[in-house]
Motif scaffolding. Structure first.
Motif, PDB file in Angstrom:
ATOM      1  N   THR A   7      79.062  35.079  37.129  1.00  0.00           N
ATOM      2  CA  THR A   7      78.385  34.229  38.106  1.00  0.00           C
ATOM      3  C   THR A   7      76.900  34.554  38.151  1.00  0.00           C
ATOM      4  OG1 THR A   7      80.390  34.058  39.432  1.00  0.00           O
ATOM      5  CG2 THR A   7      78.315  33.552  40.534  1.00  0.00           C
ATOM      6  N   VAL A   8      76.541  35.835  38.165  1.00  0.00           N
ATOM      7  CA  VAL A   8      75.138  36.253  38.178  1.00  0.00           C
ATOM      8  C   VAL A   8      74.435  35.726  36.931  1.00  0.00           C
ATOM      9  CG1 VAL A   8      73.596  38.251  37.993  1.00  0.00           C
ATOM     10  CG2 VAL A   8      75.495  38.287  39.621  1.00  0.00           C
ATOM     11  N   GLU A   9      75.036  35.921  35.773  1.00  0.00           N
ATOM     12  CA  GLU A   9      74.424  35.472  34.525  1.00  0.00           C
ATOM     13  C   GLU A   9      74.271  33.953  34.499  1.00  0.00           C
ATOM     14  OE1 GLU A   9      76.676  37.158  31.313  1.00  0.00           O
ATOM     15  OE2 GLU A   9      75.528  39.021  31.401  1.00  0.00           O
ATOM     16  N   ASN A  10      75.268  33.235  34.976  1.00  0.00           N
ATOM     17  CA  ASN A  10      75.189  31.768  35.004  1.00  0.00           C
ATOM     18  C   ASN A  10      74.093  31.294  35.943  1.00  0.00           C
ATOM     19  OD1 ASN A  10      77.275  31.482  33.154  1.00  0.00           O
ATOM     20  ND2 ASN A  10      78.840  31.251  34.730  1.00  0.00           N
ATOM     21  N   LYS A  11      73.954  31.935  37.096  1.00  0.00           N
ATOM     22  CA  LYS A  11      72.912  31.553  38.043  1.00  0.00           C
ATOM     23  C   LYS A  11      71.526  31.798  37.456  1.00  0.00           C
ATOM     24  CE  LYS A  11      75.403  31.934  42.371  1.00  0.00           C
ATOM     25  NZ  LYS A  11      75.469  32.555  43.705  1.00  0.00           N
ATOM     26  N   VAL A  12      71.367  32.918  36.777  1.00  0.00           N
ATOM     27  CA  VAL A  12      70.073  33.221  36.150  1.00  0.00           C
ATOM     28  C   VAL A  12      69.751  32.168  35.099  1.00  0.00           C
ATOM     29  CG1 VAL A  12      68.854  34.855  34.646  1.00  0.00           C
ATOM     30  CG2 VAL A  12      70.157  35.694  36.609  1.00  0.00           C
ATOM     31  N   GLU A  13      70.719  31.866  34.263  1.00  0.00           N
ATOM     32  CA  GLU A  13      70.504  30.867  33.214  1.00  0.00           C
ATOM     33  C   GLU A  13      70.182  29.499  33.815  1.00  0.00           C
ATOM     34  OE1 GLU A  13      72.583  29.231  29.126  1.00  0.00           O
ATOM     35  OE2 GLU A  13      73.507  30.857  30.233  1.00  0.00           O
ATOM     36  N   ASP A  14      70.884  29.097  34.852  1.00  0.00           N
ATOM     37  CA  ASP A  14      70.621  27.808  35.510  1.00  0.00           C
ATOM     38  C   ASP A  14      69.200  27.762  36.058  1.00  0.00           C
ATOM     39  OD1 ASP A  14      73.195  26.983  34.922  1.00  0.00           O
ATOM     40  OD2 ASP A  14      73.959  27.327  36.961  1.00  0.00           O
ATOM     41  N   LEU A  55      71.920  43.816  38.301  1.00  0.00           N
ATOM     42  CA  LEU A  55      70.499  43.487  38.235  1.00  0.00           C
ATOM     43  C   LEU A  55      69.986  43.599  36.804  1.00  0.00           C
ATOM     44  CD1 LEU A  55      69.297  45.355  41.442  1.00  0.00           C
ATOM     45  CD2 LEU A  55      69.428  42.864  41.128  1.00  0.00           C
ATOM     46  N   ALA A  56      70.425  44.631  36.090  1.00  0.00           N
ATOM     47  CA  ALA A  56      70.013  44.801  34.695  1.00  0.00           C
ATOM     48  C   ALA A  56      70.574  43.679  33.818  1.00  0.00           C
ATOM     49  CB  ALA A  56      70.449  46.166  34.163  1.00  0.00           C
ATOM     50  N   LEU A  57      71.794  43.230  34.102  1.00  0.00           N
ATOM     51  CA  LEU A  57      72.350  42.105  33.341  1.00  0.00           C
ATOM     52  C   LEU A  57      71.538  40.833  33.572  1.00  0.00           C
ATOM     53  CD1 LEU A  57      76.184  42.649  33.767  1.00  0.00           C
ATOM     54  CD2 LEU A  57      74.877  42.778  31.645  1.00  0.00           C
ATOM     55  N   ALA A  59      68.320  40.831  34.365  1.00  0.00           N
ATOM     56  CA  ALA A  59      67.065  41.068  33.637  1.00  0.00           C
ATOM     57  C   ALA A  59      67.263  40.860  32.142  1.00  0.00           C
ATOM     58  CB  ALA A  59      66.554  42.483  33.909  1.00  0.00           C
ATOM     59  N   LYS A  60      68.424  41.260  31.624  1.00  0.00           N
ATOM     60  CA  LYS A  60      68.733  41.047  30.209  1.00  0.00           C
ATOM     61  C   LYS A  60      68.785  39.555  29.894  1.00  0.00           C
ATOM     62  CE  LYS A  60      72.273  41.783  26.703  1.00  0.00           C
ATOM     63  NZ  LYS A  60      72.139  40.414  26.244  1.00  0.00           N
ATOM     64  N   LYS A  61      69.390  38.800  30.785  1.00  0.00           N
ATOM     65  CA  LYS A  61      69.487  37.351  30.592  1.00  0.00           C
ATOM     66  C   LYS A  61      68.091  36.733  30.541  1.00  0.00           C
ATOM     67  CE  LYS A  61      72.473  33.956  30.354  1.00  0.00           C
ATOM     68  NZ  LYS A  61      73.441  33.867  29.296  1.00  0.00           N
ATOM     69  N   ILE A  62      67.218  37.181  31.440  1.00  0.00           N
ATOM     70  CA  ILE A  62      65.836  36.697  31.444  1.00  0.00           C
ATOM     71  C   ILE A  62      65.137  37.089  30.147  1.00  0.00           C
ATOM     72  CG2 ILE A  62      63.574  36.971  32.557  1.00  0.00           C
ATOM     73  CD1 ILE A  62      65.152  37.276  35.229  1.00  0.00           C
ATOM     74  N   ALA A  63      65.313  38.326  29.719  1.00  0.00           N
ATOM     75  CA  ALA A  63      64.677  38.786  28.477  1.00  0.00           C
ATOM     76  C   ALA A  63      65.197  38.019  27.268  1.00  0.00           C
ATOM     77  CB  ALA A  63      64.898  40.288  28.304  1.00  0.00           C
ATOM     78  N   ASP A  64      66.498  37.770  27.228  1.00  0.00           N
ATOM     79  CA  ASP A  64      67.064  36.972  26.132  1.00  0.00           C
ATOM     80  C   ASP A  64      66.428  35.583  26.101  1.00  0.00           C
ATOM     81  OD1 ASP A  64      68.805  38.957  25.235  1.00  0.00           O
ATOM     82  OD2 ASP A  64      70.528  38.164  26.351  1.00  0.00           O
TER      83      ASP A  64
END
Length: 104
Positions: A7-14, A55-57, A59-64
């Protein structure tokens, strides 16, 4: 990977996909702007109860995303971009360090 992490990763990507190019350019205009933006998101994540790993995941999504879609706009971003490119999934501890950096 658990549902909360997904869910965190999906929200960041969205959020990244919804952001205008003008807003991205503003955030990436300087390293201090980038740190301020990331620091704000880390603070919000902490208030939502995210732990350091989540939080690091994020940040990783943002960096990717940045490594794939944006060109570095200053020397600091170029260094982060190059470090990100040479690292593999297991070596992306840089995301943890970025979270730690903006929490200080």
């Amino acid at each position: 990977m658990n549902n909360n992490t997904e869910t965190v990763e999906n929200k960041v990507e969205d959020k990244l996909n919804e952001m205008s190019q003008e807003k991205k350019d503003n955030i990436l205009s300087s390293f201090n702007e980038f740190k301020s933006y990331l620091g704000d998101k880390v603070t919000k994540g902490e208030k939502l109860g995210l732990n350091d790993n989540q939080l690091a995941l994020a940040a990783k999504k943002i960096a990717d995303y940045l490594a794939t879609h944006e060109e570095p706009q200053n020397e600091e971003q170029y260094l982060l971009h190059e470090l990100w490119k040479v690292g593999n999934e297991e070596e992306h501890h840089l995301a943890h360090m970025l979270v730690k950096l903006v929490k200080e």
